[in-house]
Write a protein that holds these residues in place. Structure first.
Motif, PDB file in Angstrom:
ATOM      1  N   LEU A 154      -9.635 -13.273 -34.331  1.00  0.00           N
ATOM      2  CA  LEU A 154      -9.059 -12.488 -35.418  1.00  0.00           C
ATOM      3  C   LEU A 154      -8.620 -13.447 -36.515  1.00  0.00           C
ATOM      4  N   PRO A 155      -8.758 -13.070 -37.784  1.00  0.00           N
ATOM      5  CA  PRO A 155      -8.395 -13.978 -38.880  1.00  0.00           C
ATOM      6  C   PRO A 155      -6.880 -14.175 -38.939  1.00  0.00           C
ATOM      7  N   ALA A 156      -6.406 -15.245 -38.330  1.00  0.00           N
ATOM      8  CA  ALA A 156      -4.962 -15.481 -38.223  1.00  0.00           C
ATOM      9  C   ALA A 156      -4.318 -15.599 -39.600  1.00  0.00           C
ATOM     10  N   HIS A 157      -5.046 -16.141 -40.583  1.00  0.00           N
ATOM     11  CA  HIS A 157      -4.470 -16.336 -41.916  1.00  0.00           C
ATOM     12  C   HIS A 157      -4.186 -15.001 -42.606  1.00  0.00           C
ATOM     13  N   LEU A 158      -4.815 -13.922 -42.171  1.00  0.00           N
ATOM     14  CA  LEU A 158      -4.570 -12.604 -42.750  1.00  0.00           C
ATOM     15  C   LEU A 158      -3.733 -11.699 -41.857  1.00  0.00           C
ATOM     16  N   GLU A 159      -3.851 -11.854 -40.544  1.00  0.00           N
ATOM     17  CA  GLU A 159      -3.313 -10.862 -39.621  1.00  0.00           C
ATOM     18  C   GLU A 159      -2.048 -11.280 -38.879  1.00  0.00           C
ATOM     19  N   ARG A 160      -1.843 -12.579 -38.683  1.00  0.00           N
ATOM     20  CA  ARG A 160      -0.740 -12.984 -37.804  1.00  0.00           C
ATOM     21  C   ARG A 160       0.614 -12.526 -38.329  1.00  0.00           C
ATOM     22  N   ALA A 161       0.868 -12.677 -39.631  1.00  0.00           N
ATOM     23  CA  ALA A 161       2.176 -12.299 -40.184  1.00  0.00           C
ATOM     24  C   ALA A 161       2.433 -10.798 -40.029  1.00  0.00           C
ATOM     25  N   ILE A 162       1.393  -9.983 -40.190  1.00  0.00           N
ATOM     26  CA  ILE A 162       1.538  -8.531 -40.028  1.00  0.00           C
ATOM     27  C   ILE A 162       1.905  -8.216 -38.587  1.00  0.00           C
ATOM     28  N   TRP A 163       1.232  -8.863 -37.662  1.00  0.00           N
ATOM     29  CA  TRP A 163       1.494  -8.633 -36.242  1.00  0.00           C
ATOM     30  C   TRP A 163       2.905  -9.078 -35.862  1.00  0.00           C
TER      31      TRP A 163
END
Length: 554
Positions: free
Chosen positions: A175-184
């Motif tokens: 999963l694109p961590a640079h886009l998704e990690r903060a949301i998660w």
């Protein structure tokens, strides 16, 4: 729908009048499918429509190929004990474990130009380990107890058990961590609806395959365009349009009118509709019938006290003349199923219990279960309650709706009333089935990989529930300690010959209990234009678009 259908039919003569040689150069390809995804996140919920679409746009590290062999998609090589990148070890708890290292290829990029890295795999692992996120299959993340980033292109996972398929990562995708990690991190339980895959679906950074989703028409279709940062083999079309037409008669009309170039075999025409179409149009299209690991069945909800009695479930199967249905609807081209394992799969046991059509035996079982014949032909129990069950399936699928009607008639002949209620696929799968909201019976299909241990569908702890954000696919709510033991033991046996008796025991027990009523193993009907080459059906859950770079315009 009516307006579109009439327009499609009006265009048929024009489409038929154009010879294949007169077709202009192909900048785009338009594909028809009969479902629309309930969401676009690759690791949340399993649905055929989503798997098909995302196969163009998202690549896994490993997958099964058309020969049913584990293969690299974006890794350098499959890890193995012999090569030294898989090492047997003892876990901190003293259990047999394995440490496996994968290296992903250089030049694999997200659609915004950022490279796919081991940290993207780590984020997928972190989110999967947080069970409130609702990822599935949960067992992969549960077993993978430690994740190490070795360098940007290499990672190691330590598993608390040694399984025969340790080299494959299955549905565990980066999963694109640079886009998704903060949301998660901001809301783990709410991530399934807050993910950019849901709120910003056309963001190019979400995709790492040869294509990216560039436009979404909710309920109607998806447009894919070339990923400008893809460095693998060239994508064959500038644009691929995937249109959802849930009514298969309208799907056929759009194909004949030229609005569609092809219909996906993975979720397109029922087999009998495709064979009838082939008889009418001859060689205007290319037809391919591919048997595979798609298992059509009727799931039972075991929370229903009527269906909780195994005798009722066995009676329903004995009262269903599946061979006659296959002969009438499919010209005998589907194989009646003994259970979820295909006869050509290495796991299949020929000793699996069979349920021949036997209405007398069905009546006897119902009598034994306390259901006596009523004055109107419908059975009643001692409290006077009618033996009535609701059966649901995907609205607009002509074949499934026909099967419902036939089953309802067969069951009525032994005193069971089947009440039909259907929903659009995105509702049926996204809400009713995944959250176990059907009250009786649900007709649909599972598709699996070769020699797939059915943990997600049969293991006790895989029953979807709210506190796990509805992860898991044990839709029936089936719980059996011996089945759990076999499911735990099977992956640990590395010797294929020694797995066979375990497989046989599992199939024996499940076929006796019947948490689901097996119907048939489906043959998919693929319909392609004559000018398209290179499409290779796989017959399992890694669908043909995963190899779209091999497709060619003739």
């Amino acid at each position: 729908m009516r307006r579109h259908l009439l327009t499609a039919l009006a265009l048929v003569p024009l489409a038929l009048a154009l010879p294949v040689e007169a077709q202009p150069p192909r900048e785009s390809l338009t594909i028809g499918i009969n479902q629309y995804p309930s969401n676009f996140h690759p690791n949340i919920e399993n649905m055929a429509a989503k798997a098909y679409i995302l196969a163009f746009a998202l690549h896994p590290v490993t997958a099964f190929d058309a020969d049913w062999k584990q293969s690299c998609i974006e890794c350098v090589s499959l890890p193995s004990v012999e090569a030294g990148d898989a090492v047997l070890e003892t876990t901190p708890e003293g259990k047999p474990g394995i440490r496996v290292t994968w290296r992903i290829r250089e030049g694999w990029n997200w659609g915004d130009g950022r490279p796919v890295t081991a940290d993207d795999m780590r984020f997928a692992w972190e989110a999967g380990r947080a069970f409130e996120t609702g990822f599935g299959p949960a067992e992969t993340y549960r077993s993978a107890y430690e994740f190490t980033v070795n360098d940007p292109k290499s990672f190691t996972i330590r598993f608390d058990k040694v399984t025969y398929n340790y080299a494959g990562l299955g549905q565990f995708q980066p999963l694109p961590a640079h886009l998704e990690r903060a949301i998660w991190q901001a809301d783990k339980a709410g991530y399934r609806t807050r993910s950019r895959y849901e709120t910003d679906t056309t963001n190019p950074g979400l995709y790492n395959g040869p294509y990216r989703i560039s436009a979404v028409q909710p309920g109607a279709g998806v447009t894919l365009e070339r990923n400008a940062h893809w460095t693998g083999p060239a994508a064959p079309f500038n644009r691929i349009q995937i249109r959802t037409v849930e009514n298969t008669a309208a799907l056929e009309a759009q194909l004949l009118s030229g609005q569609l170039d092809m219909v996906a075999g993975e979720l397109g025409f029922p087999l009998e509709q495709a064979t009838a179409l082939q008889r009418r149009v001859g060689d205007r299209f290319r037809f391919s019938y591919n048997p595979g690991l798609t298992y059509e069945h009727v799931e039972t909800n075991l929370d229903n006290p009527v269906l909780a009695d195994r005798r009722v479930r066995q009676a329903l199967l004995h009262a269903a003349d599946r061979a006659q249905i296959v002969a009438r609807l499919f010209e005998g081209k589907q194989e009646v199923a003994d259970g979820g394992v295909h006869p050509r799969d290495a796991a299949y046991s020929p000793d699996t219990p069979k349920y021949p059509y036997d209405p007398a035996r069905a009546r006897a079982l119902l009598e034994e279960a306390g259901w006596k014949a009523g004055p109107d032909g419908i059975r009643r129990n001692a409290d006077g309650e009618r033996l009535a069950l609701e059966i649901m399936t995907t609205a607009g699928n002509r074949t499934r709706e026909q099967v419902q009607q036939i089953l309802a008639g067969m069951w009525r002949s032994v005193g069971v009333e089947a009440r039909i209620r259907n929903e659009p696929p995105r509702v049926f799968f996204g809400e009713t089935v995944s959250k176990r909201r059907f009250t009786g019976l649900a007709l649909f299909a599972w598709v699996s990989s070769p020699e797939n241990v059915p943990r997600s569908t049969l293991f006790s702890d895989e029953v979807p529930r709210a506190e796990r954000n509805w992860s898991g696919q044990n839709i029936a709510g089936y719980k059996d300690a011996e089945v759990d033991r076999l499911i735990e033991a099977l992956p640990l046996e590395l010797d294929a010959d020694k797995r066979k008796p375990l497989w046989a025991e599992l199939q024996q027990r499940v076929a006796t209990d019947l948490p689901a009523l097996p119907l048939w193993h489906r043959s998919d009907a693929h319909v392609w234009p004559q000018w398209l080459d290179g499409v290779t059906p796989t017959g399992h859950q890694n669908y043909s678009p995963l190899w779209v770079t091999q497709w060619r315009v003739r």
